[in-house]
Design a protein around this motif. Structure first.
Motif, mmCIF file in Angstrom:
data_model
loop_
_atom_site.group_PDB
_atom_site.id
_atom_site.type_symbol
_atom_site.label_atom_id
_atom_site.label_comp_id
_atom_site.label_asym_id
_atom_site.label_seq_id
_atom_site.Cartn_x
_atom_site.Cartn_y
_atom_site.Cartn_z
ATOM 1 N N GLN A 1 -14.163 -0.172 6.371
ATOM 2 C CA GLN A 1 -14.374 0.715 5.297
ATOM 3 C C GLN A 1 -13.311 1.802 4.756
ATOM 4 O O GLN A 1 -13.205 2.123 3.631
ATOM 5 C CB GLN A 1 -15.653 1.711 5.711
ATOM 6 C CG GLN A 1 -15.973 2.916 4.695
ATOM 7 C CD GLN A 1 -16.950 3.805 5.699
ATOM 8 O OE1 GLN A 1 -17.646 3.707 6.546
ATOM 9 N NE2 GLN A 1 -16.771 4.961 5.215
ATOM 10 N N VAL A 2 -12.487 2.077 5.844
ATOM 11 C CA VAL A 2 -11.192 2.844 5.637
ATOM 12 C C VAL A 2 -10.365 1.946 4.526
ATOM 13 O O VAL A 2 -9.861 2.580 3.695
ATOM 14 C CB VAL A 2 -10.603 3.582 6.607
ATOM 15 C CG1 VAL A 2 -9.587 3.914 6.514
ATOM 16 C CG2 VAL A 2 -11.518 4.319 7.532
ATOM 17 N N ASN A 3 -10.076 0.688 5.021
ATOM 18 C CA ASN A 3 -9.228 -0.074 4.506
ATOM 19 C C ASN A 3 -9.619 -0.326 2.931
ATOM 20 O O ASN A 3 -8.902 -0.279 1.904
ATOM 21 C CB ASN A 3 -9.165 -1.623 4.902
ATOM 22 C CG ASN A 3 -7.875 -2.269 4.673
ATOM 23 O OD1 ASN A 3 -6.808 -1.828 4.375
ATOM 24 N ND2 ASN A 3 -8.068 -3.533 4.822
ATOM 25 N N ILE B 1 -5.240 8.889 8.265
ATOM 26 C CA ILE B 1 -5.980 7.772 8.276
ATOM 27 C C ILE B 1 -6.734 7.357 9.719
ATOM 28 O O ILE B 1 -7.814 7.065 9.738
ATOM 29 C CB ILE B 1 -4.667 6.415 8.027
ATOM 30 C CG1 ILE B 1 -3.895 6.622 6.773
ATOM 31 C CG2 ILE B 1 -5.467 5.170 8.100
ATOM 32 C CD1 ILE B 1 -2.860 5.724 6.796
ATOM 33 N N LEU C 1 -9.686 9.324 9.562
ATOM 34 C CA LEU C 1 -10.691 8.834 8.836
ATOM 35 C C LEU C 1 -11.462 7.923 9.451
ATOM 36 O O LEU C 1 -12.544 7.588 9.644
ATOM 37 C CB LEU C 1 -10.223 8.212 7.228
ATOM 38 C CG LEU C 1 -9.548 9.274 6.370
ATOM 39 C CD1 LEU C 1 -8.817 8.506 5.296
ATOM 40 C CD2 LEU C 1 -10.816 10.091 5.976
ATOM 41 N N ILE C 2 -10.534 6.996 10.366
ATOM 42 C CA ILE C 2 -11.123 5.758 11.181
ATOM 43 C C ILE C 2 -12.039 6.550 12.246
ATOM 44 O O ILE C 2 -13.281 6.032 12.311
ATOM 45 C CB ILE C 2 -10.260 4.938 11.750
ATOM 46 C CG1 ILE C 2 -9.233 4.169 10.656
ATOM 47 C CG2 ILE C 2 -10.521 4.031 12.454
ATOM 48 C CD1 ILE C 2 -8.030 3.669 11.012
ATOM 49 N N LEU D 1 0.836 -1.152 0.027
ATOM 50 C CA LEU D 1 0.054 -0.098 -0.069
ATOM 51 C C LEU D 1 1.100 1.188 -0.033
ATOM 52 O O LEU D 1 0.367 2.211 -0.430
ATOM 53 C CB LEU D 1 -0.964 -0.181 1.167
ATOM 54 C CG LEU D 1 -2.081 0.918 1.546
ATOM 55 C CD1 LEU D 1 -3.024 0.827 0.198
ATOM 56 C CD2 LEU D 1 -2.990 0.556 2.490
ATOM 57 N N LYS E 1 -10.736 2.315 -3.482
ATOM 58 C CA LYS E 1 -11.031 3.385 -4.211
ATOM 59 C C LYS E 1 -10.243 4.762 -4.230
ATOM 60 O O LYS E 1 -10.712 5.850 -4.629
ATOM 61 C CB LYS E 1 -12.585 3.902 -3.450
ATOM 62 C CG LYS E 1 -13.346 2.448 -3.378
ATOM 63 C CD LYS E 1 -14.488 3.036 -2.398
ATOM 64 C CE LYS E 1 -15.633 1.793 -2.575
ATOM 65 N NZ LYS E 1 -16.397 1.807 -1.192
ATOM 66 N N TYR F 1 -12.979 0.326 10.418
ATOM 67 C CA TYR F 1 -11.494 -0.058 9.843
ATOM 68 C C TYR F 1 -11.731 -0.608 8.418
ATOM 69 O O TYR F 1 -11.038 -0.224 7.495
ATOM 70 C CB TYR F 1 -10.386 -0.791 10.568
ATOM 71 C CG TYR F 1 -10.039 -0.489 11.746
ATOM 72 C CD1 TYR F 1 -8.848 0.174 11.804
ATOM 73 C CD2 TYR F 1 -10.625 -0.125 12.993
ATOM 74 C CE1 TYR F 1 -8.001 0.879 12.659
ATOM 75 C CE2 TYR F 1 -10.061 0.551 13.896
ATOM 76 C CZ TYR F 1 -8.777 0.869 13.957
ATOM 77 O OH TYR F 1 -8.114 1.778 14.864
ATOM 78 N N LEU G 1 -11.400 1.854 1.314
ATOM 79 C CA LEU G 1 -11.285 3.347 0.674
ATOM 80 C C LEU G 1 -9.734 3.466 0.019
ATOM 81 O O LEU G 1 -9.624 3.761 -0.998
ATOM 82 C CB LEU G 1 -11.703 4.329 1.492
ATOM 83 C CG LEU G 1 -11.213 5.761 1.221
ATOM 84 C CD1 LEU G 1 -12.316 6.144 0.045
ATOM 85 C CD2 LEU G 1 -11.089 6.602 2.360
ATOM 86 N N LEU G 2 -8.832 3.028 0.982
ATOM 87 C CA LEU G 2 -7.410 3.279 0.800
ATOM 88 C C LEU G 2 -6.928 2.040 -0.338
ATOM 89 O O LEU G 2 -6.000 2.455 -1.065
ATOM 90 C CB LEU G 2 -6.409 3.315 1.981
ATOM 91 C CG LEU G 2 -7.060 4.102 3.164
ATOM 92 C CD1 LEU G 2 -5.887 4.155 4.180
ATOM 93 C CD2 LEU G 2 -6.936 5.431 2.527
#
Lengths: 401, 366
Positions: A241-243, A228, A231-232, A211, A249, A239, A245-246
């Motif tokens: 959702q953020v994972n 990050i 965002l969380i 990543l 998306k 998590y 995203l990164l």
């Protein structure tokens, strides 16, 4: 290896049966390429189909199975012939690359079940990077946490970086152990730069996971850790959702809102006055330039910059933009050569460029085969001829090397 | 001779410094022919204090004792709102309040301080200096993160401006100004700020084009206790394996990481650079990360002319320069010797100078 020729090849696509189209096998043989629909629900079944396809051709049966393992963690630091007691370690590394590793382990187990007499090798995307020095692989976090969870830079795309470095050494007639390069593996999915000194990797832009580093098709690359965490927190502790995203998306897709393929973005940015496409392209190229500058500094007057993989091999625009205004480092690209590559490897640097700019076609399959063969010769033959105890010594040697 | 009070809120402390200055246009101009500086400030000796949690009563005493013409307040974060030094008024207060969500640790205490100051009568002029202002106009390609474009939809407007800033803008900006006024030929500056969280900026023609810090000071180089850039995947791993929440992870990454984690001791950058054998591992890592950040800046600037150092650990800058500058120059295809510039001044002095200069300019214009 006696010869680097591909005898047979192919690919099983859409494994799993959850996609709109059914699975299919693409097979390349002496009679050309054929595509056949098949019904497979697992990697194991896909492997069985591959073996059927191979059996339909006349030719030698395989001497060895070679598997690419993206992330070997601390368990597998170098390429190796798999021994019985490695299977436990294989289970452990599954979680290190949840998308890439489990299918590999599944296939390795199936190989053992169906062809117990054929040896197997794992070739690691992280192995080439085992020479990265501690000041470059250490993350400055509390060591007890880092040690417990194996947190360090592993680096990725090692098979490709190693392969194109080797090709470049040959092309430039420089002994590999004297060659210094910055290798740019710019793929349509992932991308990374590798600093190479004396033929050995000394740094890679990817880190603990794939990543970190450059802007990729859907991956964010470098990002403020505090951002990050923010965002969380703002997602209510979500998590995954953020994972998502990164990983899926962000990158070129997230920036452009158009496509995950930088080629689509280039074409939009150069043909229209779409500001978002232009911005996406600028951010993508800027990040490559930053790391290129960093690695040119670390390596210090390298022999060459290498471009490889889909984007690196086939998009002159990217090479030109990345190499622009780098006279300081002795990097000068020849625009005509850059746009008129007829065969690979190609030297696209200007005559007065101190650093050569080489475009190399990467061939991970061949690289995996070569690596497996090398292990087979030094390790595997003994495996069949000698006692297991002796073989263990050999294993220890290669882990230490 | 006039007086100026410089306030620097830092966590639970407010550092305050009293300066005297002579905003005499004629004298300063004469002076500038020798030093290249257009104004001179003098720290008035004994009256430099560091106070914990200044109360309004203490502030009032301070002001009545020195009757300053102005008070400057250093703010860590100004977001997209504040792109330069700002005279404080009611509108500014409202704007500041709106930034509280984006910088919850720094803005609310600053707002409280300003509210206290404005109630003191007579109120001296209050000037705000923002660390982020120098970086407000970073190139788009440098300040943009490659994350999904529709963030506010997911995470709410409170997330604020998701972009890269720099956090030692006063040092970098003052340094670029001094180099220009001294007439040093330096189009491209590698500016290395040696503070508890060090920061590298690439400055081209007086404007920053790249900086190691990010949307917060945590990204970039490792500091005394901060981790700097790490793989985003590590945060996900910590949640998965340790079941830690964002607060716990943040505490570890910002208070228990960096050089402290590497040495197991409560050390600073200066200790690590000075130390020989003892902190070798930490020093190698710090120097390597500096090399990478500088190299990245060289990459986007297409080279460099000067390496300039500033910050509170400036005393180790020469030693650091000896070790890293040859490597930075070693990337060049032609042998060359970059010029070196060391700025010894403290943050408070730079702010005082900057204030005086702006005042002088106003007077000259008048």
């Amino acid at each position: 290896m006696p010869s680097g020729e591909e005898i047979l090849g192919g690919e099983v696509q859409r494994i799993g049966g959850r996609t709109a189209e059914s699975a299919r096998i693409v097979h390349r043989g002496p009679r050309g390429e054929s595509i056949r629909r098949i019904s497979v629900n697992s990697y194991k079944e896909a492997f069985t189909e591959v073996m059927k396809a191979l059996a339909s051709e006349s030719g030698p049966s395989p001497d060895i199975f070679a598997h690419r393992l993206v992330q070997g963690g601390m368990e597998f630091r170098s390429n190796t012939i798999i021994r019985d007691d490695d299977f436990e370690s294989l289970e452990l590394v599954k979680g290190l690359a949840p998308i890439h590793n489990p299918p590999v382990v599944e296939i390795i187990e199936e190989c053992r079940r169906a062809y117990p007499e054929i040896p197997q090798a794992v070739v690691l995307d992280t192995a080439f990077h085992s020479t990265i020095p501690s000041y470059a692989y250490t993350y400055p976090i509390p060591p007890d946490v880092a040690d417990q969870l194996g947190i360090r830079k592993y680096g990725f795309h090692g098979i490709s970086h190693q392969f194109v470095t080797g090709e470049t050494a040959e092309y430039l007639h420089i002994p590999l152990e004297e060659l210094n390069v910055v290798s740019c593996h710019l793929g349509s999915g992932g991308a990374s730069l590798c600093a190479v000194v004396g033929g050995k990797s000394v740094d890679n832009t990817m880190g603990f996971s794939p990543l970190q580093g450059l802007v990729m098709s859907t991956r964010c690359g470098d990002l403020d850790p505090a951002l990050i965490l923010k965002l969380i927190a703002f997602s209510g502790g979500n998590y995954s959702q953020v994972n998502d995203l990164l990983n899926k998306k962000s990158g070129v897709l997230g920036l452009s809102g158009l496509s995950s393929d930088i080629r689509d973005v280039i074409s939009r940015a150069t043909k229209t006055d779409d500001e978002r496409a232009q911005m996406t392209l600028d951010v993508y190229l800027w990040r490559v330039r930053k790391y290129l500058g960093a690695y040119l500094t670390v390596v210090g007057c390298p022999h060459a910059i290498i471009f490889t993989d889909t984007i690196g091999e086939s998009v002159p625009y990217v090479r030109e933009a990345v190499c622009r205004n780098l006279d300081f480092f002795g990097v000068k690209l020849d625009e005509w050569k850059n746009r008129n590559i007829s065969h690979y490897p190609a030297d696209i640097s200007a005559k007065d460029s101190r650093v050569r700019i080489i475009v190399v076609k990467t061939n991970e399959e061949l690289a995996i085969a070569k690596n497996a063969y090398e292990r087979f010769v030094s390790q595997g033959r003994r495996l069949s001829e000698s006692e297991k105890g002796e073989c263990l010594d050999e294993q220890v040697d290669c882990l230490n090397s | 001779m006039s007086r100026l009070i410089v306030l620097i809120p830092e966590g639970y402390f407010i550092d305050y410094f009293v300066y005297s200055f002579t905003p005499d246009a004629e004298e300063s101009e004469r002076d500038s022919s020798k030093t290249g500086e257009t104004c001179r400030v003098e720290w008035t000796g004994k009256i430099r204090f560091r106070g914990a949690g200044l109360t309004s009563e203490e502030l009032r005493k301070l002001i009545s004792k020195y009757s300053p013409v102005a008070i400057t307040v250093r703010l860590l974060y100004g977001g997209e709102e504040f792109k330069k030094t700002q005279v404080y008024d009611g509108d500014v207060l409202e704007k500041l309040k709106s930034l509280a969500v984006q910088s919850p640790l720094h803005i609310p205490p600053a707002v409280r301080l300003l509210r206290t100051l404005e109630r003191i009568v007579p109120t001296p002029e209050i000037m705000l200096f923002f660390e982020t202002a120098f970086f407000a106009n970073l190139p788009l390609s440098e300040r943009t993160y490659a994350i999904g474009g529709d963030l506010p939809d997911y995470y709410g407007e409170g997330l604020g401006d998701v972009r890269r800033f720099g956090y030692h803008g006063i040092f970098h900006g003052a340094l670029a100004g001094k180099i220009r006024r001294k007439g040093i030929e330096a189009r491209r500056i590698l500016s290395i700020c040696l503070e508890p969280i060090p920061e590298v900026a690439g400055i081209c023609d007086g404007k920053p084009v790249t900086v190691s810090s990010g949307s917060t000071p945590l990204e970039g180089l490792p500091g005394n206790t901060t981790c700097g850039e790490i793989d985003p995947g590590i945060i996900m791993l910590l949640e998965e394996k340790k079941k830690w929440g964002p607060e716990t992870i943040n505490e570890m990454l910002s208070r228990r990481s960096g050089l402290t984690a590497l040495t197991g001791k409560n050390v600073t950058i200066a200790d690590v650079v000075r130390g020989d054998r003892e902190f070798e591992r930490a020093r190698d890592l710090l120097e390597y990360r500096l090399l990478l950040s500088c190299g990245a800046a060289i990459g986007v600037m297409g080279g460099f002319d000067t390496v300039a150092f500033s910050g509170r650990y400036i005393e180790v800058a020469v030693r650091l320069a000896e070790r890293i500058v040859p490597k930075l120059a070693g990337g060049a295809s032609e042998p060359f010797l970059p010029s070196l510039f060391f700025m010894q001044d403290s943050l408070d002095k730079l702010i005082a100078e900057s204030y005086c200069r702006s005042r002088l300019k106003a007077e000259l214009a008048y």
